[in-house]
Design an enzyme around this catalytic site. Structure first.
Site, PDB file in Angstrom:
ATOM      1  N   GLU A 318      -9.839   4.752  -1.994  1.00 42.71           N
ATOM      2  CA  GLU A 318      -9.505   3.895  -3.137  1.00 42.71           C
ATOM      3  C   GLU A 318     -10.484   2.722  -3.221  1.00 42.71           C
ATOM      4  O   GLU A 318     -10.949   2.360  -4.313  1.00 42.71           O
ATOM      5  CB  GLU A 318      -8.067   3.373  -2.992  1.00 42.71           C
ATOM      6  CG  GLU A 318      -7.631   2.513  -4.177  1.00 42.71           C
ATOM      7  CD  GLU A 318      -6.234   1.913  -3.986  1.00 42.71           C
ATOM      8  OE1 GLU A 318      -5.442   2.460  -3.200  1.00 42.71           O
ATOM      9  OE2 GLU A 318      -5.955   0.893  -4.646  1.00 42.71           O
ATOM     10  N   CYS A 342      -0.186  -2.276   3.802  1.00 40.53           N
ATOM     11  CA  CYS A 342       0.655  -1.667   4.844  1.00 40.53           C
ATOM     12  C   CYS A 342       1.720  -2.601   5.390  1.00 40.53           C
ATOM     13  O   CYS A 342       2.635  -2.158   6.065  1.00 40.53           O
ATOM     14  CB  CYS A 342      -0.177  -1.080   5.971  1.00 40.53           C
ATOM     15  SG  CYS A 342      -1.756  -1.835   6.159  1.00 40.53           S
ATOM     16  N   GLU A 404      11.665  -1.847   3.202  1.00 42.14           N
ATOM     17  CA  GLU A 404      10.691  -0.956   2.564  1.00 42.14           C
ATOM     18  C   GLU A 404      11.249   0.464   2.409  1.00 42.14           C
ATOM     19  O   GLU A 404      11.124   1.074   1.351  1.00 42.14           O
ATOM     20  CB  GLU A 404       9.409  -0.919   3.392  1.00 42.14           C
ATOM     21  CG  GLU A 404       8.299  -0.080   2.763  1.00 42.14           C
ATOM     22  CD  GLU A 404       7.075   0.051   3.664  1.00 42.14           C
ATOM     23  OE1 GLU A 404       7.238   0.093   4.904  1.00 42.14           O
ATOM     24  OE2 GLU A 404       5.964   0.113   3.120  1.00 42.14           O
TER      25      GLU A 404
END
Ligand SMILES: Cc1cc2nc3c(=O)[nH]c(=O)nc-3n(C[C@H](O)[C@H](O)[C@H](O)COP(=O)(O)O)c2cc1C
Ligand code: SF4
Lengths: 650, 397
Positions: A318, A342, A404
């Protein structure tokens, strides 16, 4: 003396009120004395210390113990609990040794009648308000209040003891639970949240007997701008703050024979879990833990480092796409610098505080969530397991991982990608409960097909680790040469270490390699990178993240970066909110050492140290994610999007 | 309602004389005069004003501040209100003199929230002084002496009268006392050298400059010079604001205010001391019974336990809540009083509470916690008879 380099109180950037800070000294009046030594006599022992040293630090260097509660090496000085009082000759009242800077010769006594009485009374007063029974508390045997009660021989409740709870427990958050009945109002959490993390959801409110630690309008923690980092948990001296524990659910899954229970383990817990079993900080338990977890009943034990490597490929690709678009095509739709994604604490931080910058955040999921998506798809497929019967557990150093895995968007496999996030502490608890003495376990490997990891995956645990791993891979993919040609042993030292905000530059040579096959469909050649200087940044702890973000906003040097690693927790994941308690700069340093040692060991054992060399990763692209990194399927499973939340709450 | 007052020296002050005298001197000499007068702060703690000014004058800082503590929160004190109502100019003049002496350009009056009704009057006074060249730039033609004053409203917290909590409040933070050292004279408002003085202190400073230090020193005692204003309330015929020389005995004071037959006097407000009739010959002065000016008289009918309860209720609410001994200690003492009232307190527990009082005096972070047990302790000490009947003599707890 303890290192307080990253203590915001020391570098002058802290936002806490002056009342909660060690005051600085105007030494300019007698500038001849700057850096001069003053003498202190503590319990008849004399010592010379630099001007402004606190009595507490001076006593420490003499080996004299003074008890503390509100004091913490990572935080500004509050001087509120008063347990550290000492007698200073010539002073009418006792002085808080943590907050008393020595500026002229003094004589101190640390255990006179008055001091002992005061400490006993302070403990007695705290206990008179502290509802909770030690044996029904997760901090049993690791509680600073309990330890002091023992140290000072508390054998009855002199001023009484509450018989019933007075507060309701706030368990609205997936990550952090607040039980104010156990709060002793040391305000470490307040200082952690505002000063170390620049979040500020916790504050002292009210006055007198009504003083309390509260959120904005006393709203549940789940409804305010809490980023779930759990740093407050790590610094709470009692059980007032704890993580939202899911061990019961995990045990239930293990007990259910129809469930296939999978555990993935992140790099940082293995560097920290030994502390839960009485080992020195920085004693790695990687291979013993594998055995212990199998004995606990997990069907498979995988290494999250596998998806750390996968993250590097996805995020690195990316980055290359972003750079190509910006530098060659002049297309700013995917802006640089790219930010890492992350750390779920960091992600929630930017969603709240800098939502206008979300397009900078890599769309790559965190290693935990990538793993979750692969387990319930590819892994289920190749092993012929019904994904509905899989219970996927992640051992993380983190409390934000619990939030998350409960994000509604994290169900790309068609199921909840990760069912439960366990902290290092909770995992240790399960291992203890199973009667297993972790350090004594025989060593064993991770399970296939996700057992092979690289040194790059493991260093994700330390601040700068993601950046180093990414640079190792990008350098090799672009130059066609070995990282070792640029950095000895492939150790990219400029991005390592505990400095709050790091900045580094790497210039590509004029000779670059061919575009590797894996990403050949994305960029035609590397000509556009020849001689280009890549600028990178690293920040850990959201207070430092804020500094970098504000610098970017102001057009400073970080705005010129191409890639920036952000970690919500001080020290990176190894200092995560799910790690063993206590935490100090020294403990985090020891854990970092263990992590870098394991990376080194991969090299010495002839194993891969770079993410793109991970054979398991290559297999996934060969067999499953056939359209390659950032391809269609990987986009569906391994990438995500973010929610601009803002900081104004209804 | 008008407040009863005796003859108060401030009425004789000649407008502007203090500032005029000051500006004729060098800065150091102004401080010298204040030191010479040996005046000690009128807010309660009694720190020598000249020494404080001298420290601030010598401290390094880009800016310096002069703060007038008009928070007047101590129960039973209302003399600052009287001064601000009648002689505000004298106070503002004193602040200007202080600004000149220490090298400050900014003065702030921190006004008690309940005194909002005085704002209009004070703003008018400030505006008039600006128009007359008594505030602003090059004051009274003194080149380079720029000084102005503004008001800052308190919001009802007693603790904000404590000077470092006051400074926190001025900075927009929760009003909580700071760790000391360093002291405000070095590191005060916005980290700059700051002097905080009581309303009355500034007013006297102005008069000392006008009339000379010898005049001031000629009144009062050697260690407590000058006259002092007292706020007298309670069981007396003529409650009000009185000026007496420092060193006056309690008995004499009572005679002047019609307080005959009192069984005790609370000197120094809730955080002061309770003096029983047998000690009425004691002097009100820093070297004996010190006070910021609050005198509360208790007649023979008063229940001393109720008195202690009332004071502790005040502290239980007004502690800033920062430190353990004060936040929890006051609650435990108050509970002890209530146990005594219902006959549920053993002698042993009462003794324990007295020791707790000592701990609070020694280990609290600021003057509030350090003095909040005073009333309790002196009542237990001096009115044992009243309590004994209520303490459970058997060890019942
Ligand atoms: C709890 C507490 C409340 C106080 N309240 C006041 C007050 O209302 N007014 C005042 O002048 N001083 C008050 N003080 C004293 C101030 O801290 C400070 O000593 C004083 O303003 C200094 O001025 P002085 O030297 O002119 O007396 C208080 C002190 C404490 C500990
Ligand atoms: S003594 Fe009381 S008022 Fe003073 S700092 Fe402590 S809690 Fe606050």
């Amino acid at each position: 003396m303890t290192e307080k380099k990253n203590n915001p109180c020391a570098d002058g950037t802290c936002r806490v009120p002056t009342s909660q800070r060690l005051q600085t000294f105007d030494t300019s009046a007698d500038s001849g004395d700057i850096g001069a030594l003053v003498s202190a006599t503590i319990d008849e022992q004399e010592i010379k210390v630099p001007m402004g040293t606190t009595i507490l630090d001076a006593a420490k260097s003499l080996g004299i113990r003074i008890p503390t509660l509100c004091n913490h090496d990572d935080l500004c000085i509050a001087g509120v609990c008063r347990i550290c009082v000492v007698e200073v000759e010539g002073q009418r009242t006792l002085q808080a040794s943590c907050a008393y800077p020595i500026t002229q010769p003094i004589v101190v006594h640390t255990h006179t009648r008055k001091v002992r009485q005061a400490r006993r009374h302070i403990l007695d007063l705290m206990l008179s308000e502290h509802y909770g029974e030690c044996y029904a508390c997760f901090r049993n045997n690791n509680c600073e209040l309990q330890a002091l009660a023992k140290e000072y021989g508390v054998d009855f409740f002199r001023f009484g003891h509450p018989e019933k709870p007075r507060h309701t427990i706030d368990n609205s958050s997936y990550s952090v639970i607040r039980d104010m009945d156990k709060c002793i109002q040391c305000r470490r959490c307040v200082r952690t949240c505002i000063d170390l993390q620049e979040v500020g959801v916790l504050e002292a409110v009210g006055r007198g007997k009504d003083t309390a630690i509260a959120t904005y309008l006393d709203k549940p923690l789940g409804d305010v701008v809490c980023i779930n980092c759990g740093q407050c948990i790590n610094r709470c001296p009692t059980g007032a703050l704890r993580a939202n524990d899911s061990t019961d659910e995990v045990w239930a899954a293990i007990d259910d024979p129809t469930k296939h229970v999978i555990m993935q383990t992140a790099p940082s817990p293995r560097a920290g879990i030994g502390e839960e079993f009485g080992l020195e900080p920085g004693t790695p338990m990687t291979w013993q833990m594998n055995t212990a977890l199998r004995r606990c009943g997990f069907d498979m034990v995988f290494d999250t480092n596998f998806t750390a490597d996968l993250t590097i490929i996805e995020e690195g690709t990316e980055l290359l796409i972003r750079l190509y678009k910006n530098l060659v095509e002049g297309d700013g739709s995917m802006p640089v610098p790219q930010f890492t994604s992350c750390s779920p604490g960091w992600v929630k931080y930017i969603e709240h505080f800098y939502p206008e910058y979300l397009s900078h955040v890599s769309s790559a999921k965190s290693p935990q969530q990538m793993f979750g998506a692969l387990i319930k798809t590819w892994y289920a497929q190749i092993n012929n397991i019904d994904p509905a019967s899989i219970v996927s557990v992640a051992l993380m150093p983190c409390s934000a991982k619990k939030y998350e895995c409960n994000r509604p968007e994290m169900c790309d496999s068609g199921y909840k990608d990760i069912d439960y996030g366990l902290t290092t502490r909770e995992c240790a608890q399960m291992i203890r409960e199973a009667g297993i003495d972790l350090p004594e376990m025989p060593k064993s490997e991770f399970d296939e097909p996700f057992g092979t990891a690289t040194g790059s995956g493991i260093i994700f645990g330390a601040t700068g680790g993601v950046m180093e791993a990414a640079l190792r891979t990008v350098l090799e993919l672009v130059t066609g040469k070995k990282v070792e040609d640029f950095y000895e042993h492939a150790d990219i030292i400029p991005v390592r270490g505990f400095d709050g905000c790091k900045y580094a530059e790497i210039t590509f040579p004029d000779e670059l390699g061919p575009v590797p096959e894996l990403i050949a469909h994305l960029v035609p050649n590397w000509d556009w990178l020849k001689g280009v200087t890549v600028k990178v940044g690293v920040a850990h702890g959201t207070a430092n993240a804020k500094k970098v973000m504000d610098d970017i906003k102001a057009g400073g040097k970080f705005s010129q970066c191409h890639f920036i690693e952000f970690m919500a927790c001080p020290g990176g994941c190894l200092g995560g909110g799910g790690q063993p308690i206590p935490t100090t700069p020294e403990i985090r340093k020891a854990r970092a050492k263990a992590i870098y040692a394991e990376d080194k060991a991969y090299g010495e054992a002839g194993k891969a140290r770079k993410s793109h060399e991970n054979p398991a990763v290559l297999r996934v692209y060969g067999e499953f994610l056939k359209d390659g990194p950032c391809g269609h399927l990987s986009h569906k499973l391994l990438h995500t999007e973010y929610t601009p939340r803002g900081k104004y709450i209804g | 309602m008008t407040t009863i007052m005796n003859d108060i020296t401030f009425s004789t002050a000649e407008a502007g004389a203090g500032l005029k005298a000051a500006l004729e001197k060098g800065r150091a000499d102004v401080i010298g005069v204040v030191r010479e007068s040996a005046m000690r702060g009128r807010g309660g703690a009694g720190f020598p004003t000249g020494v404080k000014w001298n420290l601030a004058a010598g401290a390094q800082g880009d800016k310096k501040y002069v703060v007038c503590n008009a928070d007047e929160g101590e129960p039973g004190t209302f003399k600052d209100r009287a001064i601000l109502s009648e002689w505000a100019d004298l106070v503002l003049e004193g602040m200007t003199i202080a600004g000149y002496a220490v090298g400050a350009a900014e003065g702030i009056v921190y006004l008690r929230g309940e005194y909002t009704y005085l704002v209009r009057q004070l703003e008018d006074a400030l505006e008039k002084r600006r128009e007359a060249g008594l505030l602003g730039e090059n004051i009274q033609g003194k080149d380079g002496f720029n000084f102005d004053i503004h008001l800052h409203m308190g919001c009802g917290a007693y603790i904000c009268g404590e000077e470092t909590a006051l400074i926190e409040a001025l900075e927009g933070q929760r009003g909580e006392p700071r760790n000391r050292p360093p002291f405000p004279v070095n590191t005060g408002l916005n980290g700059c050298p700051t002097i905080v003085n009581n309303v009355e202190t500034f007013a006297w400073a102005s008069m000392i400059l006008a009339k000379g230090p010898e005049w001031f020193k000629g009144i009062g005692t050697e260690k407590s010079s000058g006259p002092k204003l007292f706020s007298v309330s309670g069981d007396v015929d003529k409650p009000g604001v009185y000026e007496f020389p420092m060193g006056i005995t309690v008995a004499e004071l009572l005679k002047n205010v019609g307080g005959g037959g009192a069984k005790a006097v609370q000197i120094g407000g809730a955080s002061g001391n309770c003096i029983p009739a047998c000690e009425f010959s004691r002097a009100i002065a820093f070297e004996d019974v010190s006070t910021g000016g609050s005198i509360i008289v208790f007649g023979p009918e008063r229940d001393m336990l109720k008195v202690a309860e009332n004071f502790l209720e005040f502290f239980e609410d007004e502690s800033c809540g920062q430190c353990t001994p004060c936040r929890i200690g006051n609650t435990r003492l108050l509970e002890g009083i209530r146990m005594l009232q219902t006959g549920h307190c053993s002698m042993k527990y009462l003794q324990e509470l007295c020791k707790l009082g000592e701990t609070m005096q020694l280990a609290s972070k600021c003057g509030l916690g350090q003095s909040s047990p005073n009333a309790f302790l002196s009542i237990v000490k001096h009115f044992r008879n009243e309590l004994m009947g209520r303490a459970c003599v058997m060890v019942c707890k």
